[in-house]
Design a protein around this motif. Structure first.
Motif, short mmCIF file in Angstrom:
data_model
loop_
_atom_site.label_atom_id
_atom_site.label_comp_id
_atom_site.label_asym_id
_atom_site.label_seq_id
_atom_site.Cartn_x
_atom_site.Cartn_y
_atom_site.Cartn_z
N LEU A 98 -2.37 230.07 64.81
CA LEU A 98 -1.60 229.27 63.53
C LEU A 98 -2.33 229.40 62.31
CD1 LEU A 98 1.05 228.50 64.33
CD2 LEU A 98 -0.27 227.88 66.23
N THR A 99 -2.29 230.07 61.26
CA THR A 99 -3.13 230.29 60.19
C THR A 99 -2.27 230.09 58.86
OG1 THR A 99 -3.21 232.37 60.40
CG2 THR A 99 -4.93 231.82 61.38
N PRO A 100 -2.90 229.27 57.91
CA PRO A 100 -2.06 229.24 56.62
C PRO A 100 -1.60 230.63 55.92
CG PRO A 100 -3.90 228.08 56.45
CD PRO A 100 -3.97 228.77 57.68
N VAL A 111 0.55 233.43 62.40
CA VAL A 111 1.71 232.86 62.03
C VAL A 111 1.25 231.65 61.18
CG1 VAL A 111 3.93 231.72 62.67
CG2 VAL A 111 3.12 233.81 63.88
N SER A 112 2.32 231.52 59.80
CA SER A 112 1.84 230.47 59.10
C SER A 112 3.31 229.74 58.89
CB SER A 112 1.67 230.88 57.68
OG SER A 112 2.00 229.84 56.68
N ILE A 113 3.44 228.36 58.53
CA ILE A 113 4.79 227.93 58.53
C ILE A 113 5.10 227.68 56.97
CG2 ILE A 113 4.95 226.93 60.51
CD1 ILE A 113 4.18 224.06 59.19
N GLY A 114 4.14 228.08 55.83
CA GLY A 114 4.46 227.91 54.59
C GLY A 114 2.92 228.33 53.77
N TYR A 174 0.99 226.45 52.10
CA TYR A 174 0.27 225.36 51.77
C TYR A 174 -0.75 225.08 52.95
CZ TYR A 174 4.20 224.11 54.67
OH TYR A 174 4.90 224.42 55.66
N VAL A 175 -1.68 224.36 52.71
CA VAL A 175 -2.62 224.31 53.97
C VAL A 175 -2.45 222.91 54.46
CG1 VAL A 175 -5.22 224.01 54.36
CG2 VAL A 175 -4.21 225.71 52.63
N LEU A 176 -2.51 222.86 55.81
CA LEU A 176 -2.64 221.70 56.60
C LEU A 176 -3.65 221.38 57.46
CD1 LEU A 176 0.53 222.82 58.76
CD2 LEU A 176 0.51 221.13 56.98
N GLY A 221 -4.90 221.22 60.15
CA GLY A 221 -4.92 221.71 61.38
C GLY A 221 -3.77 222.43 61.72
N GLY A 222 -3.79 223.12 62.86
CA GLY A 222 -2.54 224.15 63.29
C GLY A 222 -1.49 223.32 64.19
N ALA A 282 1.76 223.00 62.84
CA ALA A 282 2.59 224.11 62.73
C ALA A 282 3.02 224.53 64.07
CB ALA A 282 1.41 225.01 62.06
CL1 6GU Z 1 -0.05 227.86 60.73
N1 6GU Z 1 -2.11 226.28 59.73
C1 6GU Z 1 -2.84 225.25 58.88
N2 6GU Z 1 -3.82 224.71 59.06
N3 6GU Z 1 -2.04 225.39 57.53
C2 6GU Z 1 -0.91 225.87 57.50
C3 6GU Z 1 -0.35 226.57 58.44
C4 6GU Z 1 -0.84 226.78 59.54
N4 6GU Z 1 1.11 227.19 57.96
C5 6GU Z 1 0.84 226.46 56.87
N5 6GU Z 1 -0.06 225.75 56.51
#
Ligand code: 6GU
Length: 234
Positions: A97-99, A141-144, A146-148, A150-151, A154
Motif C-alpha cells: 500500500l503506497t500513496p 496500490v494507492s487509494i487516492g 493524498y497521503v495517509l 500509514g497503509g 488503505a
Molecule cells: Cl496505500 N498509503 C498511504 N500511506 N497513503 C495513501 C495510500 C496508501 N493511498 C492513498 N494515500
C-alpha cells in the motif's frame, strides 16, 4: 459477468494488528469469513531479527521520518510462507500500500477478488525501503492521491471492496453486480434509490418506481445512471 472467486485468503502485514479487529467485526467481513474467506493480521514485529522489536530506521542520506526495513519484511514474509519472498510474488499477489501506487477502482477490486490469496503490506511513516518494492512486491496500490500516516486504512479499504464482491457476502448478489462503476452499469455511477415514505414534506418519488412495471423501472434506472455519468446534474 464475473463477481470473483468463491473466497479470498488475505494476510495483512502491519505494525498494528489490533486495528484490524474492528474491521473483522464488520457484518460483510463476518459473512465473507463464514463463507470461507479469511483476514489475518500479521505483526512485522513478531519476527524481526533486530533487538527490542525494531522494524524501521532512519533514511540513508538524511531526512525526516522512518523507513520500514527490508530485512524485517523479509523475515516476516519468510516466517509466514516458509520460502524466499523473492519467489513468493510469482505465485501470490503481494501488494504494497503506497500513496503513489496504481489507483484502486472497481476494476482493480474485481481483479483482486478473483485471486485465491492476497498479501497486503502496510508501511508506516515515510514508507518502505525501496528494495522491498523492487524485490518482494507484485503490485503497488494507492487509494487516492493524498497521503495517509500509514497503509492500514488503505488496506482496510482494499479488503472492504474486495470482500463485498464475493458471492453471498452481501446477501443479495445483484447489489454488488449492479452498483456504481460496475461493468453492469458500463462504469457509470448508480441510479438513485428511494424508499418509504412515498411522500415527505411534499417531496415525491418518481412515479415509475411505484408503477410495479419492472421493464420500465429498469429502463428508467439505466437512463438515470447514464445521465449521472455525464457529470454532476444540478
Ligand atoms: Cl496505500 N498509503 C498511504 N500511506 N497513503 C495513501 C495510500 C496508501 N493511498 C492513498 N494515500
Amino acid at each position: 459477468m464475473d463477481l470473483g472467486s468463491e473466497a479470498v485468503h488475505i494476510d495483512v502485514f502491519t505494525l498494528f494488528p489490533p486495528w484490524f479487529d474492528w474491521f473483522r467485526g464488520q457484518r460483510h467481513v463476518v459473512n465473507a469469513m463464514a463463507l470461507g474467506s479469511s483476514v489475518e493480521a500479521v505483526d512485522y514485529r513478531a519476527h524481526t531479527p533486530l533487538k527490542a522489536g525494531q522494524v524501521d530506521d532512519t533514511p540513508f542520506g538524511g531526512g525526516a521520518g522512518m523507513v520500514l526495513r527490508v530485512d524485517v519484511v523479509e523475515a516476516a514474509l519468510r516466517a509466514r510462507y516458509g520460502e524466499d519472498p523473492v519467489g513468493l510474488r510469482e505465485h501470490r499477489r503481494v501488494i504494497a500500500l503506497t500513496p503513489g501506487g496504481r489507483l484502486l477502482d472497481d476494476a482493480l477490486a474485481s481483479e483482486l477478488a478473483d485471486e485465491p490469496a492476497l498479501t497486503l503490506l502496510c508501511g508506516r511513516y515515510e514508507g518502505f525501503d525501496e528494495r522491498i518494492l523492487e524485490h518482494f512486491v507484485s503490485d503497488q496500490v494507492s487509494i487516492g492521491r493524498y497521503v495517509l500516516a500509514g497503509g492500514e486504512l488503505a488496506a482496510m479499504v482494499v479488503m472492504d471492496t474486495v470482500l463485498r464482491k464475493l458471492p453471498g457476502v452481501l446477501g443479495d448478489d445483484s447489489s454488488a453486480r449492479e452498483e456504481s462503476f460496475s461493468e453492469a452499469l458500463e462504469g457509470a455511477p448508480e441510479y438513485p434509490h428511494y424508499t418509504r415514505p412515498a411522500q415527505w414534506r411534499g417531496w415525491t418519488v418518481p412515479e415509475v418506481l411505484l408503477s410495479g412495471h419492472h421493464a420500465r423501472v429498469d429502463e428508467w434506472r439505466r437512463e438515470q445512471s447514464r445521465r449521472r455519468a455525464g457529470g454532476p446534474l444540478p
